[in-house]
Design a protein around this motif. Structure first.
Motif, short mmCIF file in Angstrom:
data_model
loop_
_atom_site.label_atom_id
_atom_site.label_comp_id
_atom_site.label_asym_id
_atom_site.label_seq_id
_atom_site.Cartn_x
_atom_site.Cartn_y
_atom_site.Cartn_z
N ALA A 636 0.83 -1.21 0.00
CA ALA A 636 0.00 0.00 0.00
C ALA A 636 0.86 1.26 0.00
CB ALA A 636 -0.94 -0.01 1.20
N ALA A 637 1.96 1.21 0.74
CA ALA A 637 2.86 2.37 0.78
C ALA A 637 3.50 2.63 -0.57
CB ALA A 637 3.93 2.16 1.85
N LEU A 638 3.60 1.60 -1.39
CA LEU A 638 4.16 1.77 -2.74
C LEU A 638 3.09 1.98 -3.80
CD1 LEU A 638 7.17 -0.72 -2.87
CD2 LEU A 638 7.00 1.57 -1.89
N GLY A 639 1.83 2.13 -3.37
CA GLY A 639 0.80 2.57 -4.30
C GLY A 639 -0.27 1.57 -4.66
N ILE A 640 -0.27 0.38 -4.06
CA ILE A 640 -1.30 -0.61 -4.37
C ILE A 640 -1.94 -1.06 -3.07
CG2 ILE A 640 -1.78 -2.88 -5.38
CD1 ILE A 640 0.60 -2.42 -7.24
N HIS A 641 -3.18 -0.69 -2.89
CA HIS A 641 -3.91 -1.00 -1.65
C HIS A 641 -4.76 -2.24 -1.88
CE1 HIS A 641 -6.28 0.04 2.06
NE2 HIS A 641 -7.15 -0.72 1.43
N VAL A 642 -4.56 -3.26 -1.05
CA VAL A 642 -5.40 -4.46 -1.04
C VAL A 642 -5.82 -4.68 0.41
CG1 VAL A 642 -5.55 -6.94 -1.47
CG2 VAL A 642 -4.20 -5.49 -3.00
N GLY A 643 -7.11 -4.55 0.68
CA GLY A 643 -7.61 -4.74 2.04
C GLY A 643 -8.87 -5.58 2.04
N PHE A 644 -9.23 -6.08 3.21
CA PHE A 644 -10.40 -6.95 3.33
C PHE A 644 -11.17 -6.62 4.60
CE2 PHE A 644 -6.91 -9.46 1.44
CZ PHE A 644 -7.44 -9.62 0.16
N THR A 645 -12.47 -6.77 4.51
CA THR A 645 -13.33 -6.70 5.68
C THR A 645 -14.01 -8.05 5.84
OG1 THR A 645 -13.74 -4.33 5.46
CG2 THR A 645 -15.34 -5.60 6.74
N ARG A 646 -13.79 -8.66 7.01
CA ARG A 646 -14.39 -9.96 7.31
C ARG A 646 -15.39 -9.81 8.44
NH1 ARG A 646 -9.32 -12.69 9.23
NH2 ARG A 646 -8.59 -10.55 9.40
N ARG A 647 -16.29 -10.74 8.53
CA ARG A 647 -17.27 -10.66 9.60
C ARG A 647 -16.67 -11.00 10.95
NH1 ARG A 647 -22.12 -9.62 7.84
NH2 ARG A 647 -22.98 -10.01 9.92
N ASP A 648 -15.64 -11.87 10.93
CA ASP A 648 -15.09 -12.37 12.19
C ASP A 648 -13.58 -12.53 12.02
OD1 ASP A 648 -14.28 -14.89 14.00
OD2 ASP A 648 -16.06 -13.95 14.87
N PRO A 649 -12.77 -12.24 13.02
CA PRO A 649 -11.31 -12.36 12.87
C PRO A 649 -10.85 -13.79 12.63
CG PRO A 649 -11.90 -11.84 15.15
CD PRO A 649 -13.14 -11.67 14.33
N SER A 650 -11.68 -14.79 12.95
CA SER A 650 -11.28 -16.18 12.71
C SER A 650 -11.41 -16.57 11.25
CB SER A 650 -12.11 -17.12 13.58
OG SER A 650 -13.48 -17.09 13.20
N HIS A 651 -12.14 -15.80 10.46
CA HIS A 651 -12.32 -16.12 9.05
C HIS A 651 -11.01 -15.89 8.29
CE1 HIS A 651 -16.95 -15.30 9.24
NE2 HIS A 651 -16.57 -16.36 9.95
N ARG A 652 -10.76 -16.73 7.32
CA ARG A 652 -9.56 -16.58 6.50
C ARG A 652 -9.68 -15.35 5.60
NH1 ARG A 652 -7.96 -22.38 3.76
NH2 ARG A 652 -7.87 -23.66 5.65
N ASN A 653 -8.54 -14.71 5.34
CA ASN A 653 -8.51 -13.68 4.32
C ASN A 653 -8.62 -14.31 2.94
OD1 ASN A 653 -8.30 -11.07 5.51
ND2 ASN A 653 -6.20 -11.52 6.12
N PRO A 654 -9.17 -13.58 1.97
CA PRO A 654 -9.20 -14.09 0.60
C PRO A 654 -7.81 -14.18 -0.02
CG PRO A 654 -10.87 -12.39 0.92
CD PRO A 654 -9.96 -12.35 2.11
N VAL A 655 -7.72 -14.93 -1.11
CA VAL A 655 -6.50 -15.08 -1.90
C VAL A 655 -6.73 -14.40 -3.25
CG1 VAL A 655 -4.89 -16.74 -2.92
CG2 VAL A 655 -6.01 -17.27 -0.75
N MET A 656 -5.70 -13.73 -3.77
CA MET A 656 -5.89 -12.96 -5.00
C MET A 656 -4.63 -12.99 -5.86
SD MET A 656 -7.24 -9.04 -5.47
CE MET A 656 -5.77 -8.25 -4.85
N THR A 657 -4.82 -13.01 -7.16
CA THR A 657 -3.74 -12.77 -8.11
C THR A 657 -4.16 -11.64 -9.03
OG1 THR A 657 -4.62 -14.40 -9.70
CG2 THR A 657 -2.99 -15.19 -8.09
N VAL A 658 -3.17 -10.93 -9.58
CA VAL A 658 -3.42 -9.89 -10.58
C VAL A 658 -2.40 -10.08 -11.69
CG1 VAL A 658 -3.76 -7.45 -11.04
CG2 VAL A 658 -4.14 -8.33 -8.72
N SER A 659 -2.86 -10.61 -12.80
CA SER A 659 -1.99 -10.80 -13.95
C SER A 659 -2.31 -9.75 -15.00
CB SER A 659 -2.15 -12.21 -14.53
OG SER A 659 -3.50 -12.46 -14.88
#
Length: 818
Positions: A636-659
């Motif tokens: 994010a500090a270098l210009g690309i912000h990727v963030g997530f909002t989950r319902r519960d902290p125990s939930h896994r974060n999503p996985v992402m690729t950008v080609s």
């Protein structure tokens, strides 16, 4: 569009009447007809046949009419331990079941006839010569094996699925007077398993008219190919004392095998782990194996993610293995359609017909030594038949169009982030600095967790390829952020990375700094400090992730053993105005950025192996911060912000690729819990990415998406705008929604059109398709037939994302045509 090879894997179960050649040919015809829409694009078509578990090779005596034990089971054919909570042995891991009543007898002659039919019918249907491969598996899952577990148990030296359950490639054999095809005078005491397997394979492959051999489940790549413990690491201590000895044993296997079976090509599954892990725990010399002219093909991605959802491990391991390649070879993509043994069909059940395990690994690419992108050149399908020998047509019908679309839009440039994999560096450790192999272990598991927590990595460059590629093409990495372990002082890799930074390139460095040069420390504004480890409170400069219930933990557990040592650095110049501390534990900066071009993250492996599990046990995300999340802070500090909002902290974060393909961004994602929200922004490069056929809520400088479990979307539009709201996900309010539906051109000279709606005094940036930069128009609030404007004034540019076309101060909607 073309492919080098398509490989259809299948068991013998579909051939339930193997002596009726008419039935055999019907089965072959059905298989090839189903997969013809894909095979027609391939230069070569193969069938990888799974008759048994490789014991049919080991026990082969040259008698074509001898029967062999084949894989007619559901479940574990040779169970080695009791399954907890199953005293009645109901589970397939406890006791196997027959796949049909009275399964037919198989002889070597019947097998040879089936192979002949596969080749004949395949050639008739596909119009290409069909090659058929044999298989060797080191374990006991697929067929009963008296050879492995009764006649020669000394070869089973690995404890992968129970004590002495897997054949070790560098085992030696006890004497045996039995006349085998490759050993007509019996086996001498101390014969290497590589020699025995090689001679038996040479005879078996020739007599069956097979064309190549597949080594399954990590065979040939160490002892414990499914777990992180091995000869050099017991889960609590790294001990590299045996590294030279074990390394030589593994190379000895390959040399012995190739002397005995010199010409047949070898294809391999590889391990389920990463190259650095294999080196640090099993001393696996993948570089030397690749460079030994063994006529072998690169291992594919592991199928394990279908079982445990660990896509970070799958993608990390895949990239680490393809960072370099065997001479003259490409690399494959393998997809788990059916399991012919374990009573599941991943496409239909584990994946639920979602294509994330196609989208994510097919976004992977590597950089070669001329600075060019290289993608997979082969498809492998495990398997085209299910556990009952059925071949449901719905599977190829549904899977092939997805594969073809991904092939049409495969990466042609490095992605947003390129992982610099220290392939040569780690291999040099084993002979020059074995005490540093723990760094290789840290490297793999840290990046595995970062991918699992949403860091979009899908391009890899080995240290060797990066150095050579930058010399060949100095601009090869200008449009990607490099992600690199802090290089050793005064090495060619350090010189290349520092020069890249000097030219204005972007790099995120991670890992310990104890071998960094003064020049590197100056770039990072760091110096050595007293070491700390254990539990620590972390202060973040900005929040990327949120939860709707509870709080995200602020505590981090840094275990030096798994994290390449303690945290032992501090800021050199605290007053430096160009340094932004992103995360800190007291006076220790855990992450920082400088000049929006360089960032540093120390890195913590937030996992433990105190109980010696097969894989590191991840810290509970509801109780502990994961150290790898700080890489997204750096991004994010270098210009690309990727963030997530989950319902519960125990939930896994999503996985992402950008080609990238033809100047477009291709986002792909998977969320185990589909209630997660995705927040994206690229403020320095045009604003907020608006994906085709999606709606985004604009809040706090972020584009917020609610996406399905698995998805892949094109993005050519970015928007800068203060706000906007969305009602429900099915609504498309033209006053508030920013959306990007595909619009048919309706105009002969126009190839394609995109509507962008819901704009409020917005700056719209478009990523044009190559060759259409001068033919692209923006019509603002236009009406049908969309030929007379009004047309926006356009500015052409070139930034980190590539060629751009921008229009400013737009309210309403804009039709982009080219």
């Amino acid at each position: 569009m073309s492919l080098n090879v398509v490989t259809l894997e299948m068991s013998l179960k579909p051939f339930d009447q193997p002596t009726d050649m008419g039935k055999v040919e019907q089965t072959c015809f059905k298989a090839f007809t189903q997969w013809h829409p894909l095979c027609k694009y391939a230069d070569h078509v193969q069938v990888l046949l799974w008759p048994a578990d490789g014991s049919e090779i080991l026990a082969y005596k040259g008698d074509m009419d001898e029967a062999f034990e084949w894989a007619y089971w559901l479940g574990f054919a040779n169970p080695h331990s009791d399954v907890p909570n199953d005293p009645q042995k109901v589970a397939l891991h406890s006791q196997p079941r027959l796949y049909m009543d009275n399964p037919p007898k198989m002889t070597y002659r019947i097998l040879a006839n089936i192979i002949d039919a596969i080749k004949r019918i395949g050639n008739k249907v596909i119009g290409k010569t069909i090659q058929v491969g044999g298989t060797f598996d080191p374990g006991g899952e697929f067929a009963r094996s008296t050879f492995k577990y009764k006649e020669h148990p000394e070869i089973c030296i690995a404890n992968t699925m129970g004590v002495n359950s897997f054949v070790g490639c560098y085992a030696t054999m006890n004497a045996d007077e039995t006349a085998y095809a490759g050993f007509p005078n019996g086996i001498e005491q101390g014969t290497s398993f590589g020699t025995f397997l090689g001679k038996q394979s040479q005879a078996f492959l020739a007599d069956m008219n097979l064309d190549y051999l597949w080594f399954s489940n990590g065979f040939g790549f160490g002892l414990e190919t499914w777990g992180t413990c091995g000869p050099l690491f017991d889960g609590q201590h790294f001990d590299a004392t045996r590294a030279p000895e074990v390394r030589q044993k593994i190379l000895g296997f390959w040399n012995d095998f190739r002397k005995a079976c010199p010409d047949y090509p070898i294809e391999t599954r590889g391990t389920n782990l990463g190259t650095g892990t294999d080196l640090a725990t099993d001393a696996v010399p993948l570089r030397e194996i690749y460079e030994s002219n063994l006529n072998m093909y690169t291992p594919p991605n592991s199928p394990w993610a279908a079982l445990d959802g660990d896509f970070g491990l799958e993608l990390m391991g895949y990239m680490s293995r393809i960072a370099e390649l065997p001479t003259g070879k490409g690399f494959p993509f393998r997809f788990y359609v059916h399991d012919p043994w374990w009573l599941n069909s991943p496409w239909l059940d584990r994946y639920g017909r979602d294509a994330h395990d196609i989208y994510l690994p097919m976004a992977i690419s590597r950089m070669n030594e001329t600075g060019e992108v290289q993608t997979h050149d082969a498809f492998q399908f495990l398997t085209i038949d299910d556990s009952y020998g059925r071949m449901p047509e719905c599977c190829p019908n549904e899977i092939i169009p997805i594969l073809l679309r991904c092939m049409e839009t495969k990466p042609d440039r490095p992605g947003l982030v390129t992982w610099v994999y220290p392939f040569d560096t780690f291999h040099d450790y084993i002979t020059q600095a074995p005490e540093r192999l723990s760094v290789a272990f840290f490297n793999d598991w840290f990046i595995r967790s970062a991918i699992n927590n949403g860091l979009p990595i899908n391009t890899v460059a080995s240290d060797r390829a990066l150095i050579a590629g930058m010399k060949c093409n100095s601009q090869a990495y200008d449009h990607t952020i490099l992600l690199s372990l802090v290089p050793d002082a005064e090495t060619p890799l350090e010189a290349a990375l520092l020069e890249h930074v000097k030219r204005g390139g972007k790099v995120i460095f991670y890992g310990p700094i104890d071998h960094a040069s003064d020049a590197m420390l100056e770039v990072l504004n760091l110096e050595q400090a007293s070491p700390i480890e254990g539990e620590m409170d972390v202060i973040l400069a900005m929040e990327l992730d949120y939860v709707l219930a509870g709080e995200l933990p602020g505590k981090l557990m840094h275990r030096s053993l798994y994290s390449a040592g303690p945290i032992a650095h501090c800021l050199k110049n605290k007053a430096d105005s160009h340094t932004q501390v992103l995360a800190s534990a007291g006076d220790y900066p855990l992450a920082l950025a400088r000049n929006q071009r360089v960032a540093y993250v120390r890195g913590t492996n937030s996992s433990d192996m105190a109980d010696k599990p097969k894989l590191p046990k991840i810290d509970d995300p509801a109780l502990w911060m994961h150290g790898d999340i700080l890489l997204r802070q750096a991004l994010a500090a270098l210009g690309i912000h990727v963030g997530f909002t989950r319902r519960d902290p125990s939930h896994r974060n999503p996985v992402m690729t950008v080609s990238r393909h033809e100047n477009a961004l291709w986002f792909a994602g998977y969320a185990k819990n589909s209630t997660a929200q995705w927040e994206l922004a690229m403020p320095n490069e045009g604003g907020l990415p608006i994906m085709v056929q999606c709606d985004a809520a604009i809040e706090n400088g972020k584009a917020i998406y609610q996406m399905p479990r698995a998805w892949r979307k094109e993005c050519r539009v970015l928007v800068k705008q203060k706000h906007g709201t969305v009602g429900c996900s099915e609504s498309c309010d033209p006053h508030y929604t920013v959306s990007c539906p595909d619009q048919h051109s309706d105009h002969a000279p126009v190839k394609r059109r995109l509507w962008v709606t819901g704009l409020e005094d917005a700056t719209v940036t478009f990523l044009p398709e190559p060759g259409y930069e001068e033919n692209t128009t923006f019509q603002v609030n236009a009406s049908w037939p969309f030929v007379n404007g009004p047309f926006a004034e356009l500015e052409h540019g070139d930034n980190f994302l590539g060629k751009t076309i921008t229009a400013k101060s737009i309210t309403g909607r804009v039709l982009i045509s080219w």
